[in-house]
Design a protein around this motif. Structure first.
Motif, PDB file in Angstrom:
ATOM      1  N   TRP A 250     -10.612  17.629  -7.460  1.00 59.55           N
ATOM      2  CA  TRP A 250     -10.123  18.852  -8.182  1.00 59.55           C
ATOM      3  C   TRP A 250      -9.023  18.703  -9.102  1.00 59.55           C
ATOM      4  CZ3 TRP A 250     -13.026  22.538  -8.816  1.00 59.55           C
ATOM      5  CH2 TRP A 250     -13.982  22.992  -7.808  1.00 59.55           C
ATOM      6  N   SER A 251      -8.099  17.578  -8.987  1.00 53.81           N
ATOM      7  CA  SER A 251      -6.939  17.458 -10.196  1.00 53.81           C
ATOM      8  C   SER A 251      -7.665  16.942 -11.283  1.00 53.81           C
ATOM      9  CB  SER A 251      -6.008  17.006  -9.464  1.00 53.81           C
ATOM     10  OG  SER A 251      -6.285  15.418  -9.144  1.00 53.81           O
ATOM     11  N   LYS A 252      -8.994  16.006 -10.833  1.00 49.01           N
ATOM     12  CA  LYS A 252      -9.524  15.511 -12.241  1.00 49.01           C
ATOM     13  C   LYS A 252     -10.232  16.445 -12.891  1.00 49.01           C
ATOM     14  CE  LYS A 252      -7.978  11.525 -11.737  1.00 49.01           C
ATOM     15  NZ  LYS A 252      -7.048  10.863 -12.889  1.00 49.01           N
ATOM     16  N   GLN A 253     -10.991  17.309 -12.032  1.00 50.24           N
ATOM     17  CA  GLN A 253     -11.620  18.436 -12.637  1.00 50.24           C
ATOM     18  C   GLN A 253     -10.999  19.540 -13.607  1.00 50.24           C
ATOM     19  OE1 GLN A 253     -15.039  19.142 -12.036  1.00 50.24           O
ATOM     20  NE2 GLN A 253     -15.333  21.056 -12.992  1.00 50.24           N
ATOM     21  N   ALA A 254     -10.001  19.657 -13.131  1.00 52.66           N
ATOM     22  CA  ALA A 254      -8.834  20.826 -13.671  1.00 52.66           C
ATOM     23  C   ALA A 254      -7.625  20.542 -13.558  1.00 52.66           C
ATOM     24  CB  ALA A 254      -9.196  22.344 -13.253  1.00 52.66           C
ATOM     25  N   PRO A 255      -6.795  19.499 -14.306  1.00 52.71           N
ATOM     26  CA  PRO A 255      -5.340  19.039 -13.792  1.00 52.71           C
ATOM     27  C   PRO A 255      -4.592  20.294 -14.128  1.00 52.71           C
ATOM     28  CG  PRO A 255      -6.551  17.951 -15.552  1.00 52.71           C
ATOM     29  CD  PRO A 255      -7.390  18.979 -15.438  1.00 52.71           C
TER      30      PRO A 255
ATOM     31  N   PHE B 191     -19.545  14.006  -7.522  1.00 49.65           N
ATOM     32  CA  PHE B 191     -19.843  13.486  -6.266  1.00 49.65           C
ATOM     33  C   PHE B 191     -19.910  11.972  -6.398  1.00 49.65           C
ATOM     34  CE2 PHE B 191     -21.873  17.438  -5.327  1.00 49.65           C
ATOM     35  CZ  PHE B 191     -20.634  18.337  -4.924  1.00 49.65           C
ATOM     36  N   PRO B 192     -19.388  11.252  -5.318  1.00 53.50           N
ATOM     37  CA  PRO B 192     -18.689  11.778  -4.155  1.00 53.50           C
ATOM     38  C   PRO B 192     -17.510  12.370  -4.335  1.00 53.50           C
ATOM     39  CG  PRO B 192     -18.665   9.370  -4.163  1.00 53.50           C
ATOM     40  CD  PRO B 192     -19.366   9.889  -5.409  1.00 53.50           C
ATOM     41  N   TYR B 193     -17.352  13.201  -3.483  1.00 50.51           N
ATOM     42  CA  TYR B 193     -15.989  13.999  -3.534  1.00 50.51           C
ATOM     43  C   TYR B 193     -14.777  13.049  -3.032  1.00 50.51           C
ATOM     44  CZ  TYR B 193     -12.853  17.885  -2.499  1.00 50.51           C
ATOM     45  OH  TYR B 193     -11.584  18.965  -2.438  1.00 50.51           O
ATOM     46  N   VAL B 194     -13.570  12.956  -3.725  1.00 54.41           N
ATOM     47  CA  VAL B 194     -12.526  12.082  -3.335  1.00 54.41           C
ATOM     48  C   VAL B 194     -11.301  12.975  -3.265  1.00 54.41           C
ATOM     49  CG1 VAL B 194     -13.653   9.978  -4.176  1.00 54.41           C
ATOM     50  CG2 VAL B 194     -12.179  11.242  -5.672  1.00 54.41           C
ATOM     51  N   GLU B 195     -10.371  12.249  -2.369  1.00 58.07           N
ATOM     52  CA  GLU B 195      -9.017  12.924  -2.147  1.00 58.07           C
ATOM     53  C   GLU B 195      -8.010  11.788  -1.803  1.00 58.07           C
ATOM     54  OE1 GLU B 195      -7.105  15.049  -2.220  1.00 58.07           O
ATOM     55  OE2 GLU B 195      -8.433  16.697  -2.989  1.00 58.07           O
TER      56      GLU B 195
ATOM     57  N   GLU C 123      -1.419   5.912  -7.425  1.00 58.24           N
ATOM     58  CA  GLU C 123      -2.054   7.486  -6.842  1.00 58.24           C
ATOM     59  C   GLU C 123      -3.383   7.537  -7.403  1.00 58.24           C
ATOM     60  OE1 GLU C 123       0.335  10.992  -8.039  1.00 58.24           O
ATOM     61  OE2 GLU C 123      -1.561  11.631  -8.885  1.00 58.24           O
ATOM     62  N   PRO C 124      -4.189   7.776  -6.281  1.00 61.43           N
ATOM     63  CA  PRO C 124      -5.664   7.652  -6.379  1.00 61.43           C
ATOM     64  C   PRO C 124      -6.140   8.806  -6.932  1.00 61.43           C
ATOM     65  CG  PRO C 124      -5.118   8.237  -4.058  1.00 61.43           C
ATOM     66  CD  PRO C 124      -3.859   7.947  -4.721  1.00 61.43           C
ATOM     67  N   PRO C 125      -7.314   8.850  -7.699  1.00 62.46           N
ATOM     68  CA  PRO C 125      -7.823  10.322  -8.297  1.00 62.46           C
ATOM     69  C   PRO C 125      -8.460  11.349  -7.264  1.00 62.46           C
ATOM     70  CG  PRO C 125      -9.364   8.471  -8.474  1.00 62.46           C
ATOM     71  CD  PRO C 125      -8.322   7.603  -7.944  1.00 62.46           C
TER      72      PRO C 125
ATOM     73  N   ALA D 154       0.840  -1.132   0.209  1.00 57.23           N
ATOM     74  CA  ALA D 154      -0.152   0.090  -0.072  1.00 57.23           C
ATOM     75  C   ALA D 154       0.801   1.442   0.109  1.00 57.23           C
ATOM     76  CB  ALA D 154      -0.930   0.029   1.016  1.00 57.23           C
ATOM     77  N   ARG D 155       0.660   2.103  -1.018  1.00 64.89           N
ATOM     78  CA  ARG D 155       1.419   3.325  -1.070  1.00 64.89           C
ATOM     79  C   ARG D 155       0.919   4.626  -1.090  1.00 64.89           C
ATOM     80  NH1 ARG D 155       4.039   3.498  -6.258  1.00 64.89           N
ATOM     81  NH2 ARG D 155       5.360   5.205  -5.323  1.00 64.89           N
ATOM     82  N   TYR D 156      -0.498   4.583  -1.281  1.00 65.23           N
ATOM     83  CA  TYR D 156      -1.284   5.711  -0.960  1.00 65.23           C
ATOM     84  C   TYR D 156      -2.549   5.580  -0.239  1.00 65.23           C
ATOM     85  CZ  TYR D 156       1.503   7.580  -4.847  1.00 65.23           C
ATOM     86  OH  TYR D 156       2.219   7.763  -5.967  1.00 65.23           O
ATOM     87  N   VAL D 157      -3.103   6.469   0.362  1.00 60.07           N
ATOM     88  CA  VAL D 157      -4.551   6.268   0.916  1.00 60.07           C
ATOM     89  C   VAL D 157      -5.498   7.412   0.123  1.00 60.07           C
ATOM     90  CG1 VAL D 157      -5.472   6.537   3.321  1.00 60.07           C
ATOM     91  CG2 VAL D 157      -3.017   6.329   3.091  1.00 60.07           C
ATOM     92  N   ALA D 158      -6.520   6.736  -0.011  1.00 54.66           N
ATOM     93  CA  ALA D 158      -7.731   7.333  -0.663  1.00 54.66           C
ATOM     94  C   ALA D 158      -8.760   7.639   0.388  1.00 54.66           C
ATOM     95  CB  ALA D 158      -8.215   6.537  -2.072  1.00 54.66           C
TER      96      ALA D 158
END
Lengths: 328, 204
Positions: free
Chosen positions: A266-271, A201-205, A261-263, A166-170
């Motif tokens: 905001w970076s999906k919305q406007a990279p 939505f749902p909002y993800v980070e 790297e999880p989506p 596991a390298r990232y947390v979503a």
């Protein structure tokens, strides 16, 4: 004219009445329309906020070394919120959250873990709660100083036992309905479901594992010694003080461990405007806002923005050798 | 309602109602009722008011032609001046209160951010129009030339709506309303230019 004897007195009275009536109507129209315009303005710009008061958090250790900065008022913290599930108007969120029920609440922890687990909010509130006074910097160029209460995210990660790959947390924000694991969550409040938000939505980070494990990274359950107000991301939210505010995801219902790297919303919305890292960086301007300065809520002038929002000493090491203009 | 006194009264009515939002903004500011970020609030409110009056000024001619009430034209200058007035308050809020008159910050803002350049251009276009809005200037320039100059207001309208569009993060509902209203007002003019001619030639 009144002294002109050739005109009958009855005529004079008529004239005066006529003029009086005209000016009376005009004055009435003027006053009436001004009141109507004022009422329309008031309807569009409703009067100032109401007080919020959630239950006190019984037991927490107070902040050891508060910043020299003055705290932002509870009033401002709870009436100026970016919570797009309710409204894109920062002043418009607080009036919509009244029926946002946050019990029962569970966080589903899944992905690359030994055993997917559900954590109930009551259990999370039993973890030692501590107060942390952090600067909070929004990408829109304003900032606050907030006395959060919560616990380091690392404590939950240790309980969740992620696999070594596991390298990232979503993270995922609540958006009505059930928890992704199927666990019961409160039904969506009426206000939630803003169709004009313009973001999916749902909002993800997401965070890199070392960012998530960093001792500054907090799962906050409250502020000002009280349970988290709904508009600030009740009942539990992430707080990553060296990143722009949108990374600090609200009302978390799911935490997943991944090897990629999880989506992030905001970076999906406007990279080109928002990156995965989104560390506070005065040297990387946003297309719409210079990031060199910020307005501290409650102040009129602007302050210089600090690299990593002033937490460089603690976190700059995480990004050694990275070109932060490229990985913004 | 064609008497000189009535025209003057309606002008007073428009002026008073036009100033009501500013008065309430000032009152709320004085009472500390503008919320957590008063400068941002004043900036956005004066921006909305500028756009509203600019679009209203562009709506006068279509309304006049559609209703046949020619006296409407006599209120257009006042509505246009209200737009210019709120635009100036908007610019003052931005440059003094938001940027503390930091010229280098303002210049780099204009240079790096198209929406600021567009907003500045829109107000820059409105300035000569406001100056030449007097009867004296109409005489000095001659009706035809004055009218030509004042067609620049279409460009100001387009810039202002673009400015509004570009500042949004993701919620475009109000900018879409702005675009639709402006488009309707401009399309009406194109239509009005060609449609009556077709009617006239048919008669001839």
């Amino acid at each position: 004219m009144a002294e002109d004897t050739k005109i009958r007195s009855s005529e004079i009275t008529d004239e005066a009445t006529y003029l009086n009536r005209r000016s009376f109507i005009k004055a009435g129209a003027l006053a009436g329309s001004a009141v109507a315009t004022g009422a329309l303005y008031r309807y569009l710009n409703p009067p100032p906020p109401r007080e919020v008061s959630t239950a006190k958090i019984g037991d927490f250790s107070e902040a050891e070394s508060p910043l020299s900065d003055e705290l932002t008022s509870l009033q401002d913290i709870t009436n100026y919120n970016n919570f797009y599930e309710f409204s894109t108007d920062k002043r418009g969120v607080a009036p919509l959250v009244d029926d946002f029920e946050v019990r029962p609440w569970t966080i589903a922890v899944d992905g690359l873990v030994e055993q997917p687990t559900l954590f109930g909010i009551e259990d999370l509130l039993k973890i030692d709660q501590e107060e942390r006074i952090y600067r909070f910097r929004c990408v829109e160029g304003w900032s606050m100083v907030i006395p959060w209460v919560g616990f380091p995210l690392s404590k939950l990660i240790e309980k969740a036992k992620p696999l070594s790959k596991a390298r990232y947390v979503a993270f995922q924000t609540y958006y009505g309905g059930a928890n992704p694991s199927g666990a019961q969550l409160p039904p969506g409040p009426n206000g939630m479901g803003n169709i004009f938000a313009g973001i999916p939505f749902p909002y993800v980070e997401g965070l890199r594992m070392d960012e998530a494990m960093h001792p500054l990274t907090l799962l906050a359950t409250g502020l000002y010694g009280r349970l988290m107000p709904a508009q600030n991301g009740a009942p539990i939210r992430l707080v990553v003080p060296w990143k722009y505010g949108f990374k600090s995801i609200k009302s978390v219902v799911r935490i997943s461990f991944t090897d990629e790297e999880p989506p992030t919303t905001w970076s999906k919305q406007a990279p080109n405007e928002y990156g995965f890292y989104s560390n506070v960086n005065p040297d990387v301007p946003h297309p719409r806002w210079s990031q060199a300065t910020e307005r501290r809520i409650g102040e009129y002038g602007r302050r210089e923005t600090l690299p990593f929002n002033g937490y460089g000493e603690e976190v700059a090491g995480l990004y050694k050798g990275m070109d932060l203009k490229r990985y913004y | 309602m064609t008497g000189a006194g009535d025209i003057r009264f309606v002008k007073v009515l428009i002026a008073v109602n036009g100033i009501v939002p500013l008065a309430m903004l000032g009152w709320d500011w004085n009472q500390g009722n503008l919320g957590a970020n008063p400068i941002e609030f004043i900036l956005s409110t004066t921006g909305y008011l500028t756009l509203i009056f600019l679009l209203l000024s562009l709506a006068v001619t279509p309304l006049r032609k559609m209703t046949g009430r020619n006296e409407l034209i006599r209120f257009r200058r006042l509505v246009g001046l209200l737009a210019f007035f709120y635009g100036c308050v908007h610019l003052i809020t931005y440059s003094i209160f938001d940027k503390s008159l930091d010229l280098s910050a303002i210049v780099s803002d204009v240079w790096e951010r198209p929406f600021i350049a567009l907003g500045m251009s829109a107000l820059g276009i409105m300035l000569p129009l406001a100056i030449t809005s007097t009867n004296g200037w109409i005489k000095r320039l001659g009706g035809k030339r004055w009218q030509k100059l004042h067609r620049l207001v279409y460009l100001a309208g387009i810039f202002a709506v673009l400015h509004f569009w570009l500042i949004q993060k993701s919620d475009f509902s109000w900018p879409i309303v702005g675009v639709l209203v402006l488009a309707a007002l401009l399309i009406y003019r194109v239509w009005a230019k060609f449609a009556p001619k077709a009617g006239a030639s048919a008669k001839a």
